[in-house]
Enzyme design. Structure first.
Site, short mmCIF file in Angstrom:
data_model
loop_
_atom_site.label_atom_id
_atom_site.label_comp_id
_atom_site.label_asym_id
_atom_site.label_seq_id
_atom_site.Cartn_x
_atom_site.Cartn_y
_atom_site.Cartn_z
N LYS A 130 -21.70 37.06 -6.02
CA LYS A 130 -22.50 38.26 -6.32
C LYS A 130 -22.02 38.92 -7.61
O LYS A 130 -22.81 39.25 -8.48
CB LYS A 130 -22.36 39.23 -5.15
N CYS A 149 -14.01 36.41 -6.05
CA CYS A 149 -12.86 36.79 -5.22
C CYS A 149 -12.89 38.27 -4.84
O CYS A 149 -13.28 39.12 -5.62
CB CYS A 149 -11.56 36.55 -5.97
N GLU A 179 -37.85 34.86 -13.20
CA GLU A 179 -37.13 35.46 -12.08
C GLU A 179 -37.54 34.78 -10.76
O GLU A 179 -36.68 34.52 -9.91
CB GLU A 179 -37.41 36.97 -12.05
N ASN A 186 -7.61 38.39 -8.45
CA ASN A 186 -9.00 38.11 -8.83
C ASN A 186 -9.01 38.04 -10.36
O ASN A 186 -8.50 38.95 -11.01
CB ASN A 186 -9.90 39.24 -8.31
N GLY A 187 -9.58 36.96 -10.91
CA GLY A 187 -9.62 36.83 -12.37
C GLY A 187 -9.14 35.44 -12.76
O GLY A 187 -9.03 34.55 -11.92
N LYS A 227 -34.88 32.90 -8.31
CA LYS A 227 -34.73 33.26 -6.89
C LYS A 227 -34.84 32.00 -6.04
O LYS A 227 -34.04 31.79 -5.12
CB LYS A 227 -35.81 34.25 -6.43
N ARG A 257 -19.59 38.94 -2.03
CA ARG A 257 -19.26 38.61 -3.41
C ARG A 257 -19.25 37.10 -3.65
O ARG A 257 -19.31 36.66 -4.79
CB ARG A 257 -17.88 39.18 -3.77
N GLU A 267 -31.76 29.72 -6.44
CA GLU A 267 -30.53 30.33 -5.92
C GLU A 267 -30.39 30.18 -4.41
O GLU A 267 -29.32 29.84 -3.91
CB GLU A 267 -30.53 31.85 -6.21
N TRP A 320 -12.92 32.54 -4.43
CA TRP A 320 -14.02 31.73 -4.98
C TRP A 320 -13.35 30.79 -5.97
O TRP A 320 -12.84 31.21 -7.00
CB TRP A 320 -15.03 32.66 -5.66
N HIS A 365 -47.14 21.50 -23.77
CA HIS A 365 -46.12 20.98 -24.70
C HIS A 365 -44.97 20.30 -23.96
O HIS A 365 -43.88 20.15 -24.51
CB HIS A 365 -45.59 22.12 -25.58
C1 G6P Z 1 -24.51 36.78 -10.48
C2 G6P Z 1 -25.43 37.17 -9.33
C3 G6P Z 1 -26.84 37.43 -9.87
C4 G6P Z 1 -26.80 38.48 -10.96
C5 G6P Z 1 -25.81 38.10 -12.07
C6 G6P Z 1 -25.57 39.27 -13.03
O1 G6P Z 1 -24.88 35.54 -10.98
O2 G6P Z 1 -25.47 36.14 -8.35
O3 G6P Z 1 -27.67 37.88 -8.80
O4 G6P Z 1 -28.08 38.64 -11.50
O5 G6P Z 1 -24.54 37.76 -11.52
O6 G6P Z 1 -24.94 40.29 -12.31
P1 G6P Z 1 -24.95 41.81 -12.72
O7 G6P Z 1 -24.13 42.50 -11.65
O8 G6P Z 1 -24.30 41.89 -14.06
O9 G6P Z 1 -26.36 42.27 -12.73
#
Ligand code: G6P
Length: 608
Positions: free
Chosen positions: A603, A2, A481, A98-99, A485, A27, A488, A74, A504
């Site tokens: 985000k 949010c 990672e 927000n929260g 990616k 966000r 996501e 959100w 395994h």
């Molecule tokens: C969300 C974002 C990710 C990020 C994670 C941790 O899931 O979509 O891209 O890695 O939060 O966020 P931070 O701001 O703590 O690195």
């Protein structure tokens, strides 16, 4: 997650609020809304989907006002419908939030008893009714908000306006980010600074428990104890163009290409002044010399940076490390060690799980904390004893890229500082490491030049349902990672394994429909990895291998190869992740997904 924006001004604030919402889009959200005060009336407009839809509705209805609040939602409690979108209204009070309010059910029952009718499934609606409930008696918006928030359990950043009080905005925060933008005879609130850059670069960062009463020319803040609080006005270094797309199609693409600059900015102090503990703050030397182990706490991509750092710090500085997902650590019964350094890693510095994990560690008696973070004014930095700010600049794309590689640079620096403090590197070794770091941005530029080849690879991925990433040692977190990616932003199911684990279990999945992406730098594990790749080929799997210039792996029918510059030694993971970032970006383009705002993701995850 949010986004909140609000304004009190002497001009029509509708365009400022809409522009702010657009800047908060990154966000993550699924509906949006605005409430504008017009002649003692609240004009509220809410829409599902994108902010442009809301903008269109505001334009069509000619909505305007000199005071207002707006929100991108959100969904957590209740589906992303118009009824659940913020602002929520009770009588003449409108609220954005927000929260998460954990005791919303109890409060809902109580307010129902008092005659309030609920029209949404959200936890936020209780805040609107509560403020209204207290306002009926006091007719004081600030006092009513203070009484209301005292009843809330959980996390909140809220903005409140009242139809009988034009030119007044009340804001409060506990656990979720909120700042005040200071203008000339106009003031604003927002979830983050980028939303307000077109109108101001001067900000007050509210602290947990703060409540602020904001007028055209006044800002009065009370702290959690109800005492007047002085909060410093900070001048942001962020410039509006830093959050503009420029020549790029997507923020993710822009941010991938910004990495050489982001790395040299992050490393500038180190390569100019050498390895020194002061990089982490005035207490750097005393804290870093006292610690005997490290616990890393982070989420998502930042957690992968932690996993990589463990290899560096154990090998170079000889300090035992463990890396934990913040949300797991928080609720696990762990054994505190007063000699442990708690290192939190976060792009935003506002991730609720990471912040709570740090507070949990502190409550267990951990006194040594270090935040590696991209936002210097964030809650995580404020809560930590030491910090190192990555200089990636604002990251807008949901999928983290430049924040990750700059975190890695900051963590490698930490390994060097710790190694030097323990006498594990001499002057010659220090110079060698510094030279390697100086060369890194240039090497990264050469990796970025491989984009055309990666784009060709990505064409093979558009029709795939699954992918497997393999790496060993230092590059296993990079495989993780790469898989993160890909899932996501392209929604292709991807998993990552240390290559030695293949036999395994995951080998059972390998057939011609399962692309296997392997990271094969020319390091001590290369020969072992080559054997693992043979295991894949023998099962008909198609291999996509990212190698170094001096790695001898032949390209052939089922082995596609992309070659990076000469092996970069300890820094190799920082380069090897880049082709994987570009692969997921181009695979997402092939699939036509919303690259910067992938479905269901946010985000800055400011709720647990
Ligand atoms: C969300 C974002 C990710 C990020 C994670 C941790 O899931 O979509 O891209 O890695 O939060 O966020 P931070 O701001 O703590 O690195």
């Amino acid at each position: 997650m949010c986004g909140i924006i609000g304004a009190v001004a002497q001009r029509n604030v509708a365009p400022i609020l809409i522009e702010g919402l657009k800047r908060l889009e990154y966000r993550g959200y699924d509906s949006a809304g605005v409430a504008l005060l017009q002649q003692q009336e609240i004009h509220r407009i809410r829409t599902t989907g994108r902010v442009v839809t809301l903008e269109e509705a505001v334009r069509k209805q000619g909505a305007h006002g000199i005071t207002g609040i707006a929100h991108t939602r959100w969904a957590t409690h209740g589906a992303p419908t118009e009824d659940n979108a913020h602002p929520h209204v009770s009588g003449g009070i409108a609220v954005v939030h927000n929260g998460i309010i954990e005791n919303h059910e109890v409060l809902r029952a109580e307010l129902r008893q008092a005659g309030y009718v609920f029209v949404s499934q959200t936890d936020t609606e209780v805040i609107a009714h509560l403020v209204h409930f207290y306002f009926k008696t006091s007719q004081d918006l600030f006092a009513a908000t203070r009484e209301a928030v005292a009843r809330l359990h959980g996390a909140y950043a809220i903005g409140v306006v009242c139809n009988s009080m034009p030119n007044k905005l009340v804001a409060a925060r506990q656990g979720s980010p909120l700042l005040i933008g200071v203008g000339v005879e106009e003031h604003f609130i927002a979830s983050d600074a980028s939303a307000l850059l077109p109108v101001t670069q001067r900000f007050i960062y509210l602290e947990d428990g703060d409540i602020a009463e904001i007028g055209l020319t006044s800002i009065a803040v009370q702290d959690k104890n109800g005492q007047p609080a002085e909060r410093e006005i900070m001048q942001s270094e962020m410039r509006p163009e830093m959050v503009e797309l420029g020549e790029y199609r997507h923020y993710m693409q822009k941010e991938i290409h910004e990495q050489p600059r982001a790395l040299s900015d992050t490393l500038q102090e180190l390569v100019t002044n050498g390895i020194q503990p002061m990089l982490y703050g005035p207490e750097g030397e005393s804290v870093l010399s006292s610690i005997e182990r490290i616990t890393f706490l982070a989420c998502g991509t930042s957690y992968h940076a932690a996993l990589t750092a463990r290899y560096w710090i154990e090998a170079l500085a000889g300090i035992p490390c463990n890396a934990e997902i913040a949300s797991e650590y928080r609720y696990r019964t762990s054994v505190p060690d007063p000699k442990a350094l708690i290192v939190t890693i976060s792009q935003s510095g506002e991730t609720a799980d990471t912040l709570s994990a740090l507070k949990h560690a502190q409550s267990l008696g951990h006194n040594y904390s270090l935040a590696i973070c991209n936002v210097s004014e964030s809650a995580l930095v404020r809560e930590s004893r030491l910090n190192m700010i990555t200089r990636a600049g604002p990251e807008i794309g949901v999928a983290s890229t430049k924040a990750f590689t700059t975190q890695l640079a900051a963590l490698f620096t930490l390994a060097l500082v710790l190694a030097k403090l323990r006498g594990k590197i001499d002057a010659a070794a220090e110079q060698k490491h510094l030279e390697a770091l100086r060369a890194l941005p240039g090497q990264m530029q050469r990796v970025l030049a491989l984009e055309g080849q990666i784009q060709k690879w990505s064409e093979h991925f558009a029709e795939k349902q699954h992918a497997l990433f393999l790496g060993r040692g230092l590059h296993y977190p990079i495989a993780l990672e790469g898989a993160l990616k890909l899932k996501e932003i392209s929604y292709i199911h991807a998993e990552a394994y240390p290559a030695g684990e293949l036999k395994h279990g995951p080998l059972a999945l390998v057939d011609k429909d399962m692309p296997v992406i392997a990271i094969a730098p020319n390091d001590a594990l290369l020969e072992k990895l080559k054997s693992n790749l043979q295991e894949v080929r023998a099962r008909g799997g198609e291999l996509y291998v990212v190698v170094d210039e001096d790695t001898h792996i032949q390209e052939m029918d089922e082995i596609h190869k992309i070659t990076l510059p000469l092996h970069a030694g300890w820094l190799s993971p920082i380069l090897h992740v880049v082709p994987l970032q570009m692969l997921s970006y181009h695979a997402a383009l092939q699939k036509g997904t919303d690259v910067d705002k992938p479905r269901n993701l946010a985000k800055s995850v400011t709720v647990e």
